[in-house]
Design a protein around this motif. Structure first.
Motif, PDB file in Angstrom:
ATOM      1  N   PRO A  77       0.822  -1.204   0.000  1.00  0.00           N
ATOM      2  CA  PRO A  77       0.000   0.000   0.000  1.00  0.00           C
ATOM      3  C   PRO A  77       0.860   1.260   0.000  1.00  0.00           C
ATOM      4  O   PRO A  77       1.853   1.345   0.725  1.00  0.00           O
ATOM      5  CB  PRO A  77      -0.804  -0.122   1.299  1.00  0.00           C
ATOM      6  CG  PRO A  77      -0.841  -1.581   1.576  1.00  0.00           C
ATOM      7  CD  PRO A  77       0.440  -2.144   1.049  1.00  0.00           C
ATOM      8  N   VAL A  83      -2.356   8.418   9.290  1.00  0.00           N
ATOM      9  CA  VAL A  83      -0.917   8.363   9.032  1.00  0.00           C
ATOM     10  C   VAL A  83      -0.434   9.719   8.523  1.00  0.00           C
ATOM     11  O   VAL A  83       0.605  10.232   8.948  1.00  0.00           O
ATOM     12  CB  VAL A  83      -0.587   7.257   8.000  1.00  0.00           C
ATOM     13  CG1 VAL A  83       0.856   7.352   7.549  1.00  0.00           C
ATOM     14  CG2 VAL A  83      -0.868   5.903   8.595  1.00  0.00           C
ATOM     15  N   GLY A 103      -5.099   5.992   6.102  1.00  0.00           N
ATOM     16  CA  GLY A 103      -4.260   6.956   5.402  1.00  0.00           C
ATOM     17  C   GLY A 103      -4.327   8.339   6.035  1.00  0.00           C
ATOM     18  O   GLY A 103      -3.304   9.027   6.187  1.00  0.00           O
ATOM     19  N   SER A 120      11.380   2.607   8.613  1.00  0.00           N
ATOM     20  CA  SER A 120      10.117   2.816   9.332  1.00  0.00           C
ATOM     21  C   SER A 120       9.784   1.649  10.245  1.00  0.00           C
ATOM     22  O   SER A 120       9.167   1.862  11.287  1.00  0.00           O
ATOM     23  CB  SER A 120       8.956   3.175   8.398  1.00  0.00           C
ATOM     24  OG  SER A 120       8.963   2.395   7.258  1.00  0.00           O
ATOM     25  N   ALA A 145       3.112   6.906  12.953  1.00  0.00           N
ATOM     26  CA  ALA A 145       2.624   6.708  11.589  1.00  0.00           C
ATOM     27  C   ALA A 145       3.111   5.366  11.045  1.00  0.00           C
ATOM     28  O   ALA A 145       2.342   4.597  10.451  1.00  0.00           O
ATOM     29  CB  ALA A 145       3.101   7.839  10.685  1.00  0.00           C
ATOM     30  N   ALA A 146       4.379   5.083  11.278  1.00  0.00           N
ATOM     31  CA  ALA A 146       4.939   3.826  10.798  1.00  0.00           C
ATOM     32  C   ALA A 146       4.246   2.648  11.463  1.00  0.00           C
ATOM     33  O   ALA A 146       3.864   1.674  10.799  1.00  0.00           O
ATOM     34  CB  ALA A 146       6.436   3.784  11.065  1.00  0.00           C
ATOM     35  N   GLY A 155      -4.333   1.684   0.855  1.00  0.00           N
ATOM     36  CA  GLY A 155      -3.376   2.784   0.974  1.00  0.00           C
ATOM     37  C   GLY A 155      -3.932   4.136   0.576  1.00  0.00           C
ATOM     38  O   GLY A 155      -3.204   5.113   0.516  1.00  0.00           O
ATOM     39  N   ILE A 202       0.623   4.085   1.209  1.00  0.00           N
ATOM     40  CA  ILE A 202       0.794   4.820   2.463  1.00  0.00           C
ATOM     41  C   ILE A 202       1.978   4.267   3.251  1.00  0.00           C
ATOM     42  O   ILE A 202       2.697   4.996   3.937  1.00  0.00           O
ATOM     43  CB  ILE A 202      -0.519   4.757   3.287  1.00  0.00           C
ATOM     44  CG1 ILE A 202      -0.522   5.828   4.367  1.00  0.00           C
ATOM     45  CG2 ILE A 202      -0.755   3.416   3.894  1.00  0.00           C
ATOM     46  CD1 ILE A 202      -1.041   7.138   3.899  1.00  0.00           C
ATOM     47  N   ILE A 251       5.451   6.826   4.176  1.00  0.00           N
ATOM     48  CA  ILE A 251       5.986   7.255   5.458  1.00  0.00           C
ATOM     49  C   ILE A 251       7.481   7.003   5.568  1.00  0.00           C
ATOM     50  O   ILE A 251       8.241   7.842   6.043  1.00  0.00           O
ATOM     51  CB  ILE A 251       5.160   6.632   6.620  1.00  0.00           C
ATOM     52  CG1 ILE A 251       6.050   6.278   7.814  1.00  0.00           C
ATOM     53  CG2 ILE A 251       4.405   5.404   6.254  1.00  0.00           C
ATOM     54  CD1 ILE A 251       5.965   7.355   8.797  1.00  0.00           C
ATOM     55  N   SER A 270       0.789   2.135   9.937  1.00  0.00           N
ATOM     56  CA  SER A 270       0.758   1.579   8.590  1.00  0.00           C
ATOM     57  C   SER A 270       1.282   0.147   8.589  1.00  0.00           C
ATOM     58  O   SER A 270       0.810  -0.695   7.824  1.00  0.00           O
ATOM     59  CB  SER A 270       1.531   2.466   7.616  1.00  0.00           C
ATOM     60  OG  SER A 270       2.883   2.512   7.971  1.00  0.00           O
ATOM     61  N   MET A 300      -1.351  -2.239   9.778  1.00  0.00           N
ATOM     62  CA  MET A 300      -2.282  -2.494   8.698  1.00  0.00           C
ATOM     63  C   MET A 300      -1.679  -3.479   7.686  1.00  0.00           C
ATOM     64  O   MET A 300      -2.344  -4.411   7.234  1.00  0.00           O
ATOM     65  CB  MET A 300      -2.641  -1.196   8.008  1.00  0.00           C
ATOM     66  CG  MET A 300      -3.651  -1.387   6.911  1.00  0.00           C
ATOM     67  SD  MET A 300      -3.714   0.024   5.834  1.00  0.00           S
ATOM     68  CE  MET A 300      -2.103  -0.021   5.103  1.00  0.00           C
ATOM     69  N   LEU A 301      -0.400  -3.272   7.373  1.00  0.00           N
ATOM     70  CA  LEU A 301       0.257  -4.148   6.408  1.00  0.00           C
ATOM     71  C   LEU A 301       0.256  -5.592   6.912  1.00  0.00           C
ATOM     72  O   LEU A 301      -0.041  -6.531   6.167  1.00  0.00           O
ATOM     73  CB  LEU A 301       1.690  -3.676   6.154  1.00  0.00           C
ATOM     74  CG  LEU A 301       2.444  -4.448   5.083  1.00  0.00           C
ATOM     75  CD1 LEU A 301       1.787  -4.255   3.730  1.00  0.00           C
ATOM     76  CD2 LEU A 301       3.899  -4.002   5.023  1.00  0.00           C
TER      77      LEU A 301
END
Ligand SMILES: Nc1ncnc2c1ncn2[C@@H]1O[C@H](COP(=O)(O)OP(=O)(O)OP(=O)(O)O)[C@@H](O)[C@H]1O
Ligand SMILES: [Mg+2]
Lengths: 299, 377, 295
Positions: free
Chosen positions: A145, C250, C247, C51, C263-264, C230, A147, A151, C267, C270-271
C-alpha cells in the motif's frame, strides 16, 4: 506464498495491459461472437451499465469547466471560458503543471532505462530462482500500500534533505514507475525470439550493436508502453507527493487536490478536462501506432 | 567469385578466401550430467560440403553451436584455418549461419537484413548496396529488397537467410536444417540452389539434416552421428556400400541385416548356412551382422544354386510394384525381415507367398561387428 | 521389416534446445539488474526498514508507538474500517467486473473495441480527476441528489457510500483487465462444449468460466485490495472524519505532528493485517477444488 501470489498477479497483469495497449485486442478479435453475446442478456445489460459507470461520471468535469459561475452547480446555467484563462495565467497552476510534466518526464526516463535493463537481465539470468526473487523485489511498489511506502520515504528523504526537491520527486516517482516498466518489458521479452540475437551475433554484431539494432527495436512497444505507464504513474502520483512536497515545490495533482479540498474554483475542472483530453489522445495515438506496426511485422 | 570486394570483410586468412578448413578435435560436451558429445573429431577441407546426418538428439546442433561459438567445448578444440577458436567470440569467427527458422530480423527490410553483416563490418555504403544487390541476385530475389520478411513466402525467406549468411563471404557456412520447414517440392529446388551457391561462393559448408536423401544429394562427405559420436565419415557412396557399423547401414538406405555366428570350431554361419570368415570382424568376436543392400540380392528358385552365391530360404511376404522397379519383402526362417529390389527388365516371377531362396554374393555384402537389433516381422 | 528408418518421424517435437550461453554472459546479464535494484532498495527497501525500526524504537509523547495504538482503540477501529471498506470495494469490483469481462470476451470485434476503450481510458485518466467528478455528482443539490433524493438528506458527499462509489469506480479497471486477460485464454470451445452438454448458460458460466478465470480474479482482487488500503486523497475528498481511513491518520501523524514512529506503526499494523488476510484468502482459494485446478 507471497511469491506465488505475486507471480500469478504479475503474470496476469503482464499479459493484459500491454496487449490491450498495443492493439492486441483489436488484432485478435476476429471471431463473430455477437450471436453468443446475445444469449446472455443479463451480462450484456450489466456490461453496458458498468461501461457507463466507467466513462460517464468523469465527463461531468467538462461542462463544469465551461461554467459561468464560480460554483460546481451541475448543469451550469451560464457559460464562459474564464476558467481556462485562469488555468493558463495563474502561476500556481502553470508552474505546478510545468513541474509535474518535467518530473514525470525525468522519472519516466529513469524508470524506463533502469527498468528495461533490469528486464533484459531478468529474462537472461540463468539462476532462475535469483531472478524470480529480484523480480519480486522490483515489483514491491505495486503490491505494498502506498501509504506504507510514503511514510518511510518521508523519513529518509527528510534526513537526506530531499524533501521538496525535484531530485526527491524524480527518485520517488521513478521507483513507483519501475514495476510498470518491468511488467510490460518482460512481457514483450517473453515472446522475443532469442535466436535473432544469436543470428545478429553470428553476423558480426557486438553486444551493444545487437541490443541497439535488434533487441531494442523489437521490444520497443513494451518499452514505450512502460515509459507511458511510468510517465502517467508520476504525473498522477499524489500520495507520496503529499508527503515529500514543500510549499515551494508542488505538483499538479497536489494543486488539484488542494483546490478540490479547499475552494469551489472551477479552474480545477478546466485542469481536469485538459488532463482528460490529453490522456485520451495519447492512448488513441498509441493504439493506432502499435496497430500499424503489428500489421507490418506480421505478428 | 573474384572481385575487388574480397578483401573487405572477407575471411581473416587470405588462404581461406575460397573456404576455411575446419578441424574439430576430440570435442566433448556435457549438459549437466548428460553427454551430448562424446569425443567428436572431424576434419573438413576448404571448400568441402560436409553434412552432419543423424537421428534427433545425436549431437548435430551441438556440434554446430561449438563451431559457431554459441557453446564452448568441455574438452577438445575447434580450429578454423589453424586458429584455436576457444577465446574467439561468435562475431569474430567470420562464420555464416543459416538458422532453421531463418531468424530474419522482422523489423528490417530484406535489403537491411542482408546488409546487416556488412554494416557491422563498416563496409562503405556504395559497396554495401552493390553486394546486397549481388547477393539478392545470387538467391534470385531481385526486386524484393524493400519488402519485410513477413511479406515473403517460406522459401523466399529461406533464400534471404542464405543471402545474409553469404554476403560477407564467410570462409565457413553453417546450416542447421535450413530446409526443415519447407515442403517437399520447395525443398528439392532449394537443394539445387544451395548446391549452385556453394559452387559459386566456394566456401566450406557444414550442413545439418536428418534427411538422408538430402544428405546424399548435397554433400561431398557425410558424417553420421549417433548418440554423441561420429559413427562414420565418408562420401555417400562409401557409406552406402561400406557402412562401418550396423547403425550406419540401417540409417542410410534400406538393407537386409542377417545375424552371423561363430561356432566353437571357429566356423561362421548365417542361419545355419556356412559363410566365409569375415575379415572386418575382430578375431575374438562371436557374432556379426551381414548387410545386404536390396539391389545386391536376388530371389531364386530353391534348386537354382550358383557357385559364387550364398542362399537362404525365405518366404515372400509382399511384392510392391513401383514402376521402374519392384520391391519384395521376405521373411527368413528365424523371422528376420529382408528386402530385395529388382529393376524393370530383370524382374523375377515370384509373388507373395512363394517359398524361394534369398541369394547374394559375399563380395557384395558387408559384414559388420556386433549384432543388429533384429528386424523381426 | 527392412531397416530403413523413417527419419522424419522420430524428430523430437519442438525447436532444438538452445545451447547454454557462456557463464561470462550470464553474469553480465545479472549486472543489468543493479541500477533498478539500487533504486528500489534505496527508495523503497531502505525506507521501509527505517520505518520498521522507527515504529519499534521511537518514543513519542513518552510512549512507544505500538503501546500508543493499543491504548487508543479508535485507531484499531480505523484500521478495521479501512479493511472493511477495502473488502467491500473488492467484492463490488468482482461483481461488476465479471459480467463486463465476460461480455468483452464473447463480443464481436467492434463491441469489444468499445468496451476495451471504455476500460482503458479511465485506467489512464487520473484517479484524482475522477474523484473530483464524484464531488460534482454527489454534492448536496448535485445531480445524484436531485435524481435520487431519498438516498441522503444532504447529498451523498462525505459519506461512506461516496467513498465506496469512488473507490469502486476508480479501481474497477484494475479488476477488469486481469480478469479479461485470464478469461480470454479460456478455450471458447470449452464453453460451447459445456453448453452443448446441456448446461444452461448460467451453469456454464459458474462451472467453467468462474473457476478457470479465478487466477485473474485473484490478481485483480489483490491489486484493488492493496491500492484501496493505501488511499488517502480519495477518502479525504469524498469522505468525512467519521469515515476516515488509516491513510488520513498516518498523514496527520506524519506531516502535521511529525510522529513518524506512530505513523509507521499504524501503517505496518495495517500491512501485517493485510498479509494475514491475503494469506487466508489464498489458502481458502486453494481449498476450493475447482479453483485449484484452474490455478
Ligand atoms: N542447452 C542444452 N541443455 C541441456 N541439454 C542439451 C542442450 N542442448 C542440447 N542438449 C542435449 O544434447 C543432446 C544433443 O542435442 P542436439 O541439439 O545437438 O541434437 P541434434 O542432433 O541437433 O537433434 P535434432 O535433430 O533433434 O536437432 C540432446 O540429448 C539434447 O537433449
Ligand atoms: Mg538440431
Amino acid at each position: 506464498m507471497k511469491g506465488r501470489v505475486t507471480g500469478e498477479v504479475t503474470g496476469t497483469v503482464t499479459g493484459t495491459v500491454p496487449a490491450a495497449q498495443t492493439g492486441g485486442v483489436t488484432a485478435t478479435a476476429k471471431a463473430k461472437g455477437t450471436g453468443t453475446v446475445a444469449r446472455h442478456p443479463f451480462a450484456v445489460v450489466a456490461a453496458v451499465v458498468v461501461a457507463l459507470l466507467l466513462v460517464v461520471p468523469t465527463l461531468v468535469v467538462v461542462p463544469i469547466s465551461f461554467t459561468g459561475k464560480a460554483s460546481f452547480v451541475f448543469p451550469p446555467d451560464s457559460w464562459s471560458l474564464r476558467w481556462y484563462g485562469n488555468l493558463f495565467s495563474d502561476s500556481r497552476w502553470t508552474s505546478a503543471l510545468r513541474r509535474s510534466l518535467w518530473i514525470a518526464l525525468l522519472s519516466s526516463v529513469l524508470a524506463t532505462t533502469v527498468g528495461t535493463a533490469a528486464s533484459v537481465g531478468l529474462t537472461r539470468w540463468r539462476r532462475r530462482r535469483w531472478a524470480a526473487a529480484a523480480r519480486a523485489l522490483l515489483l514491491v511498489p505495486v503490491f505494498v500500500p502506498a501509504i506504507v511506502l510514503a511514510i518511510g520515504i518521508y523519513t529518509v528523504f527528510g534526513s537526506l534533505g530531499l524533501l521538496g526537491t525535484v531530485t526527491g520527486f524524480v527518485l520517488a516517482h521513478a521507483s513507483l514507475g519501475v514495476p510498470f516498466v518491468v511488467i510490460s518489458v518482460t512481457a514483450v521479452l517473453q515472446s522475443f525470439d532469442v535466436q535473432l540475437e544469436r543470428a545478429a551475433e553470428s553476423l558480426g554484431a557486438g553486444r551493444w550493436a545487437v541490443f541497439r539494432q535488434i533487441t531494442l527495436p523489437l521490444i520497443l512497444p513494451g518499452v514505450l508502453a512502460g515509459a507511458l505507464f511510468a510517465f502517467v504513474a508520476s504525473f498522477d502520483e499524489i500520495l507520496v507527493s503529499l508527503f515529500i512536497k514543500s510549499p515551494f515545490l508542488e505538483t499538479f495533482p497536489i494543486r488539484v487536490y488542494q483546490s478540490v479540498d479547499n475552494d469551489t474554483d472551477p479552474t480545477v475542472a478546466a485542469a481536469s478536462t485538459l488532463v482528460l483530453v490529453v490522456t485520451t489522445l495519447v492512448i488513441l495515438v498509441a493504439v493506432r501506432i502499435s496497430t500499424l506496426r503489428t500489421r507490418r511485422l506480421g505478428t | 567469385m573474384s572481385d575487388a570486394g574480397t578483401s573487405i570483410g572477407g575471411a581473416r586468412n587470405p588462404v581461406a578466401a575460397g573456404g576455411s578448413r575446419l578441424v574439430i578435435d576430440g570435442v566433448v560436451k556435457q549438459f549437466g550430467g548428460h553427454t551430448a558429445l562424446a569425443d567428436v573429431s572431424l576434419d573438413v577441407q576448404p571448400g568441402e560440403f560436409m553434412t552432419l546426418l543423424g537421428p534427433s538428439g545425436s549431437g548435430k546442433s551441438t556440434t554446430l553451436n561449438l563451431v559457431s561459438g554459441f557453446a564452448q567445448p568441455d574438452e577438445g578444440t575447434v580450429r578454423i584455418d589453424g586458429v584455436d577458436m576457444a577465446s574467439v567470440p561468435p562475431r569474430r569467427r567470420n562464420v555464416g549461419m543459416v538458422f532453421q527458422n531463418y531468424a530474419l530480423f522482422p523489423h528490417l527490410t530484406i535489403e537491411a537484413n542482408i546488409a546487416f553483416p556488412l554494416r557491422q563490418r563498416r563496409v562503405p555504403r556504395p559497396e554495401q548496396a552493390r553486394r546486397v544487390a549481388e547477393a539478392l541476385g545470387t538467391v534470385r530475389l531481385e526486386g524484393y529488397g524493400q519488402r519485410y520478411p513477413a511479406q515473403l513466402s517460406g522459401g523466399q525467406q529461406q533464400r534471404v537467410a542464405l543471402a545474409r549468411a553469404i554476403v560477407f563471404r564467410p570462409g565457413l557456412l553453417l546450416m542447421d536444417e535450413p530446409l526443415g520447414a519447407l515442403d517437399r517440392g520447395l525443398r528439392e529446388s532449394m537443394q539445387s540452389e544451395i548446391r549452385r551457391i556453394h559452387r559459386e561462393a566456394g566456401s566450406t559448408v557444414l550442413f545439418v539434416t536428418h534427411d538422408q536423401e538430402e544428405a546424399l544429394a548435397l554433400s561431398d562427405r557425410i558424417a553420421v552421428f549417433h548418440e554423441g559420436r561420429i559413427e562414420q565419415v565418408g562420401t555417400g557412396h562409401e557409406l552406402y556400400l561400406h557402412p562401418a557399423s550396423t547403425f550406419v547401414a540401417g540409417f542410410l538406405g534400406e538393407s537386409t541385416m542377417l545375424p552371423a555366428e561363430r561356432s566353437a570350431g571357429g566356423a561362421w554361419s548365417v542361419l545355419g548356412v556356412r559363410v566365409p570368415a569375415p575379415s572386418a570382424v575382430p578375431d575374438a568376436a562371436r557374432s556379426a551382422t551381414v548387410v545386404v543392400r536390396p539391389e545386391r540380392a536376388r530371389l531364386r528358385a530353391v534348386d537354382d544354386a550358383r557357385q559364387d552365391e550364398l542362399g537362404l530360404s525365405v518366404q515372400v511376404l509382399e511384392d510392391v510394384y513401383l514402376g521402374a522397379d519392384r520391391k519384395l519383402r521376405v521373411r527368413f526362417a528365424d523371422g528376420t525381415a529382408g528386402v530385395v529390389r529388382e529393376v524393370a527388365g530383370s524382374m523375377s516371377p515370384w509373388r507373395a507367398g512363394d517359398r524361394v531362396e534369398f541369394a547374394w554374393r559375399p563380395a557384395d555384402s558387408a559384414v559388420l561387428p556386433g549384432s543388429a537389433a533384429p528386424a523381426v516381422l | 521389416m527392412a531397416t530403413t528408418q523413417d527419419v522424419g518421424a522420430d524428430r523430437r517435437a519442438g525447436p532444438p534446445a538452445p545451447a547454454a550461453p557462456r557463464a561470462r554472459r550470464s553474469r553480465f546479464d545479472a549486472l543489468l539488474l543493479i541500477p533498478a535494484l539500487l533504486l528500489i532498495l534505496g527508495v523503497v527497501g531502505y525506507p521501509f526498514v527505517v520505518s520498521v525500526i522507527d515504529s519499534f524504537v521511537k518514543v513519542e509523547g513518552r510512549q512507544h508507538a505500538y503501546a500508543w495504538i493499543t491504548a487508543n482503540p479508535v485507531y484499531l477501529r480505523i484500521i478495521g474500517r479501512t479493511f472493511l471498506t477495502s473488502v467491500v470495494a473488492v467484492v463490488l469490483c468482482v461483481l461488476l467486473a465479471y459480467p463486463y469481462a465476460y461480455v468483452m470476451v464473447l463480443a464481436g470485434r467492434r463491441i469489444r473495441l468499445v468496451l476495451t476503450v471504455a476500460v482503458l481510458v479511465p485506467f489512464w485518466v487520473s484517479g484524482l480527476v475522477r474523484t473530483f467528478a464524484w464531488v460534482i455528482l454527489l454534492q448536496s443539490g448535485g445531480p445524484v441528489d436531485r435524481l435520487l433524493p431519498f438516498l441522503g438528506r444532504d447529498g451523498l458527499l462525505h459519506t461512506q457510500t461516496a467513498v465506496l462509489v469512488g473507490l469502486v469506480q476508480v479501481l474497477l479497471p484494475f479488476m477488469i483487465l486481469p480478469l479479461y486477460n485470464s478469461m480470454q485464454s479460456i478455450d471458447r470451445r470449452l464453453l460451447q462444449a459445456a453448453e452443448s452438454l446441456g448446461a444452461r448458460q448460467t451453469v456454464a458460466f459458474f462451472r467453467v468460466v468462474v473457476p478457470l478465470s479465478a487466477p485473474g480474479a485473484g490478481a485483480g482482487a489483490l491489486l484493488v485490495f492493496v491500492t484501496s488500503l493505501g488511499i488517502y486523497v480519495l477518502a479525504q475528498i469524498l469522505g468525512s472524519p467519521a469515515t476516515s481511513m488509516i491513510g488520513s491518520v498516518v498523514y496527520t501523524q506524519t506531516s502535521q505532528l511529525n510522529n513518524t514512529g506512530r505513523a509507521a506503526a499504524l501503517s505496518l499494523s495495517m500491512l501485517a493485517g493485510a498479509v494475514v488476510l491475503i494469506g487466508a484468502a489464498y489458502l481458502l482459494f486453494r481449498l476450493v477444488p475447482g479453483a485449484r485446478r484452474a490455478g
